[in-house]
Design an enzyme around this catalytic site. Structure first.
Site, PDB file in Angstrom:
ATOM      1  N   GLY A  11       0.846  -1.209   0.000  1.00 60.73           N
ATOM      2  CA  GLY A  11       0.000   0.000   0.000  1.00 60.73           C
ATOM      3  C   GLY A  11       0.870   1.244   0.000  1.00 60.73           C
ATOM      4  N   ALA A  12       1.993   1.173  -0.741  1.00 58.55           N
ATOM      5  CA  ALA A  12       3.027   2.199  -0.620  1.00 58.55           C
ATOM      6  C   ALA A  12       2.993   3.240  -1.733  1.00 58.55           C
ATOM      7  CB  ALA A  12       4.404   1.540  -0.559  1.00 58.55           C
ATOM      8  N   ASP A  61      -2.265  -7.197  -5.663  1.00 59.30           N
ATOM      9  CA  ASP A  61      -3.386  -7.149  -4.716  1.00 59.30           C
ATOM     10  C   ASP A  61      -3.002  -8.068  -3.557  1.00 59.30           C
ATOM     11  OD1 ASP A  61      -5.676  -7.547  -3.240  1.00 59.30           O
ATOM     12  OD2 ASP A  61      -6.964  -7.984  -4.967  1.00 59.30           O
ATOM     13  N   VAL A  62      -2.822  -7.503  -2.374  1.00 62.54           N
ATOM     14  CA  VAL A  62      -2.318  -8.302  -1.242  1.00 62.54           C
ATOM     15  C   VAL A  62      -3.301  -9.399  -0.803  1.00 62.54           C
ATOM     16  CG1 VAL A  62      -0.788  -6.488  -0.360  1.00 62.54           C
ATOM     17  CG2 VAL A  62      -3.132  -6.684   0.536  1.00 62.54           C
ATOM     18  N   SER A 140      -4.517   0.121  14.304  1.00 57.20           N
ATOM     19  CA  SER A 140      -5.160   1.438  14.365  1.00 57.20           C
ATOM     20  C   SER A 140      -5.755   1.626  15.750  1.00 57.20           C
ATOM     21  CB  SER A 140      -6.289   1.499  13.329  1.00 57.20           C
ATOM     22  OG  SER A 140      -7.132   2.611  13.573  1.00 57.20           O
ATOM     23  N   TYR A 152     -13.614  -2.690  10.156  1.00 49.80           N
ATOM     24  CA  TYR A 152     -12.236  -2.177  10.261  1.00 49.80           C
ATOM     25  C   TYR A 152     -11.675  -2.392  11.678  1.00 49.80           C
ATOM     26  CZ  TYR A 152      -8.545   1.435   9.655  1.00 49.80           C
ATOM     27  OH  TYR A 152      -7.358   2.132   9.562  1.00 49.80           O
ATOM     28  N   ALA A 155     -10.794  -6.002  12.097  1.00 46.72           N
ATOM     29  CA  ALA A 155      -9.569  -6.338  11.349  1.00 46.72           C
ATOM     30  C   ALA A 155      -8.338  -5.789  12.065  1.00 46.72           C
ATOM     31  CB  ALA A 155      -9.650  -5.780   9.928  1.00 46.72           C
ATOM     32  N   LYS A 156      -8.414  -4.547  12.546  1.00 49.53           N
ATOM     33  CA  LYS A 156      -7.248  -3.927  13.182  1.00 49.53           C
ATOM     34  C   LYS A 156      -6.952  -4.557  14.548  1.00 49.53           C
ATOM     35  CE  LYS A 156      -5.926  -0.975  10.036  1.00 49.53           C
ATOM     36  NZ  LYS A 156      -4.802  -1.393   9.173  1.00 49.53           N
TER      37      LYS A 156
HETATM   38  P1  NAI Z   1      -4.442   5.406   1.943  1.00 44.03           P
HETATM   39  O1  NAI Z   1      -5.832   5.063   1.544  1.00 44.03           O
HETATM   40  O2  NAI Z   1      -3.940   6.770   1.679  1.00 44.03           O
HETATM   41  O3  NAI Z   1      -3.417   4.364   1.291  1.00 44.03           O
HETATM   42  C1  NAI Z   1      -3.654   2.982   1.321  1.00 44.03           C
HETATM   43  C2  NAI Z   1      -2.942   2.356   0.141  1.00 44.03           C
HETATM   44  O4  NAI Z   1      -3.217   0.937   0.175  1.00 44.03           O
HETATM   45  C3  NAI Z   1      -3.460   2.868  -1.222  1.00 44.03           C
HETATM   46  O5  NAI Z   1      -2.368   3.267  -2.027  1.00 44.03           O
HETATM   47  C4  NAI Z   1      -4.207   1.676  -1.789  1.00 44.03           C
HETATM   48  O6  NAI Z   1      -4.177   1.603  -3.210  1.00 44.03           O
HETATM   49  C5  NAI Z   1      -3.465   0.514  -1.139  1.00 44.03           C
HETATM   50  N1  NAI Z   1      -4.256  -0.720  -1.178  1.00 44.03           N
HETATM   51  C6  NAI Z   1      -5.567  -0.869  -0.858  1.00 44.03           C
HETATM   52  N2  NAI Z   1      -5.968  -2.134  -1.060  1.00 44.03           N
HETATM   53  C7  NAI Z   1      -4.881  -2.812  -1.505  1.00 44.03           C
HETATM   54  C8  NAI Z   1      -4.660  -4.155  -1.878  1.00 44.03           C
HETATM   55  N3  NAI Z   1      -5.642  -5.056  -1.851  1.00 44.03           N
HETATM   56  N4  NAI Z   1      -3.421  -4.519  -2.289  1.00 44.03           N
HETATM   57  C9  NAI Z   1      -2.411  -3.599  -2.343  1.00 44.03           C
HETATM   58  N5  NAI Z   1      -2.562  -2.310  -1.978  1.00 44.03           N
HETATM   59  C10 NAI Z   1      -3.775  -1.921  -1.567  1.00 44.03           C
HETATM   60  O7  NAI Z   1      -4.350   5.040   3.501  1.00 44.03           O
HETATM   61  P2  NAI Z   1      -3.351   5.512   4.665  1.00 44.03           P
HETATM   62  O8  NAI Z   1      -4.061   6.524   5.461  1.00 44.03           O
HETATM   63  O9  NAI Z   1      -2.014   5.812   4.117  1.00 44.03           O
HETATM   64  O10 NAI Z   1      -3.318   4.173   5.550  1.00 44.03           O
HETATM   65  C11 NAI Z   1      -2.270   3.213   5.504  1.00 44.03           C
HETATM   66  C12 NAI Z   1      -2.506   2.173   6.580  1.00 44.03           C
HETATM   67  O11 NAI Z   1      -2.560   2.796   7.862  1.00 44.03           O
HETATM   68  C13 NAI Z   1      -3.827   1.401   6.417  1.00 44.03           C
HETATM   69  O12 NAI Z   1      -3.653   0.068   6.816  1.00 44.03           O
HETATM   70  C14 NAI Z   1      -4.734   2.134   7.381  1.00 44.03           C
HETATM   71  O13 NAI Z   1      -5.798   1.315   7.784  1.00 44.03           O
HETATM   72  C15 NAI Z   1      -3.771   2.450   8.508  1.00 44.03           C
HETATM   73  N6  NAI Z   1      -4.209   3.541   9.369  1.00 44.03           N
HETATM   74  C16 NAI Z   1      -4.416   4.810   8.862  1.00 44.03           C
HETATM   75  C17 NAI Z   1      -4.836   5.830   9.708  1.00 44.03           C
HETATM   76  C18 NAI Z   1      -5.077   7.228   9.221  1.00 44.03           C
HETATM   77  O14 NAI Z   1      -5.542   8.059  10.033  1.00 44.03           O
HETATM   78  N7  NAI Z   1      -4.797   7.567   7.963  1.00 44.03           N
HETATM   79  C19 NAI Z   1      -5.062   5.583  11.143  1.00 44.03           C
HETATM   80  C20 NAI Z   1      -4.813   4.229  11.550  1.00 44.03           C
HETATM   81  C21 NAI Z   1      -4.400   3.259  10.686  1.00 44.03           C
END
Ligand code: NAI
Length: 251
Positions: A11-12, A61-62, A140, A152, A155-156
């Site tokens: 998800g990078a 896709d993970v 989270s 969510y 899962a978390k």
């Molecule tokens: P984001 O939505 O900006 O980025 C998530 C990335 O994961 C996206 O680039 C997306 O394309 C990718 N992704 C989604 N499904 C996928 C799959 N099946 N295979 C490969 N890639 C996939 O989200 P963000 O905010 O950067 O979050 C990153 C992680 O941190 C997530 O696990 C989120 O649940 C967790 N998190 C985020 C918080 C926040 O406030 N933003 C708070 C707590 C946890």
């Protein structure tokens, strides 16, 4: 200084995952930037390379078992055997329980839980062989319960149990597993939540900050700093932990 290590960050292509990938590259690791769309990973790869690092864009896709196994093999061949894995890919499908569809439940479980399991299973093979590994899972504060996020939150919270079990099973091979549980981090994910509830993102962040002891919302770099520590050589005696990175204490 040990040999250059290879890290995988899922998800990078953006948000927290992109910041973690860039930070680990700065720390001297070769980084596989994994996301759904390989082309979308390229920008992060280019930034890492422009800063003098080494990186590879991988579309995957993970939640797809064959795709994960192929992606990890490709990383091992093209960058080197992975010794760091950050399971960061995530999605939201928020809804109150009475309106939540089974599809939205499954999607969230598949990306966060199945995805982290599949990536970990594929990567640990290389880590246990090398007798060194660092696994970091993104939990989270929602793991403690959050209205509209039954899927969510489950899962978390599940990822915390997963992390502790991986730590117990793989410790004797020099592999640690830890979880980072972020609070509010400003990314596309939280921007989408603001939009869903009909709020301007800046107002949404301001409102969130009033509930946070350090009086601000978090940034992807706040999480990257914690991931950098867990991924480091010197963190080898820290395993099975959940670190809340939320600008204040959480229960
Ligand atoms: P984001 O939505 O900006 O980025 C998530 C990335 O994961 C996206 O680039 C997306 O394309 C990718 N992704 C989604 N499904 C996928 C799959 N099946 N295979 C490969 N890639 C996939 O989200 P963000 O905010 O950067 O979050 C990153 C992680 O941190 C997530 O696990 C989120 O649940 C967790 N998190 C985020 C918080 C926040 O406030 N933003 C708070 C707590 C946890």
């Amino acid at each position: 200084m040990t040999a250059t290590r290879t890290a995988i960050v899922t998800g990078a292509a953006r948000g927290i995952g992109a910041a973690v990938a860039e930070r680990l590259a700065k720390d001297g690791m070769k980084v596989a930037v994994i996301d759904l769309d390989e082309a979308a990973c390229q920008e992060v790869v280019d930034r890492i390379k422009a800063a003098g690092g080494e990186a590879l864009a991988v579309g995957c896709d993970v939640a797809d078992e064959d795709a994960v196994n192929a992606a990890v093999e490709r990383v091992a061949e093209q960058l080197g055997a992975p010794s760091v894995l950050v399971n960061n890919a995530g999605v939201l499908r928020d809804n109150l329980i009475f309106k939540m569809s089974a599809g939205d439940w499954d999607t969230v479980m598949n990306v966060h839980l199945r995805g982290s399991f599949l990536m970990t299973r594929a990567a640990q093979k290389f880590m246990t062989q090398e007798k060194f590994g660092r696994i970091v899972n993104l939990s989270s504060t929602s793991a403690l319960g959050n209205r509209g996020q039954a899927n969510y939150a489950a899962a978390k919270a599940g990822l915390q149990g997963f992390t502790k079990t991986v730590a117990i099973e793989l410790g004797k091979f020099g592999v640690t597993a830890n979880a980072i549980a972020p609070g509010f981090i400003a990314t596309d994910m939280t921007a989408a939540t603001a939009e869903r509830v009909g709020m301007d993102f800046e107002e949404f962040k301001k409102a969130a900050a009033t509930q946070i002891p350090v009086a601000r919302t978090g940034t992807p770099d706040d999480i990257a700093a914690a991931a950098s520590f867990f991924a480091s050589e010197e963190a080898g005696f820290v395993s099975g932990q959940v670190l809340y990175v939320a600008g204040g204490p959480k229960d």
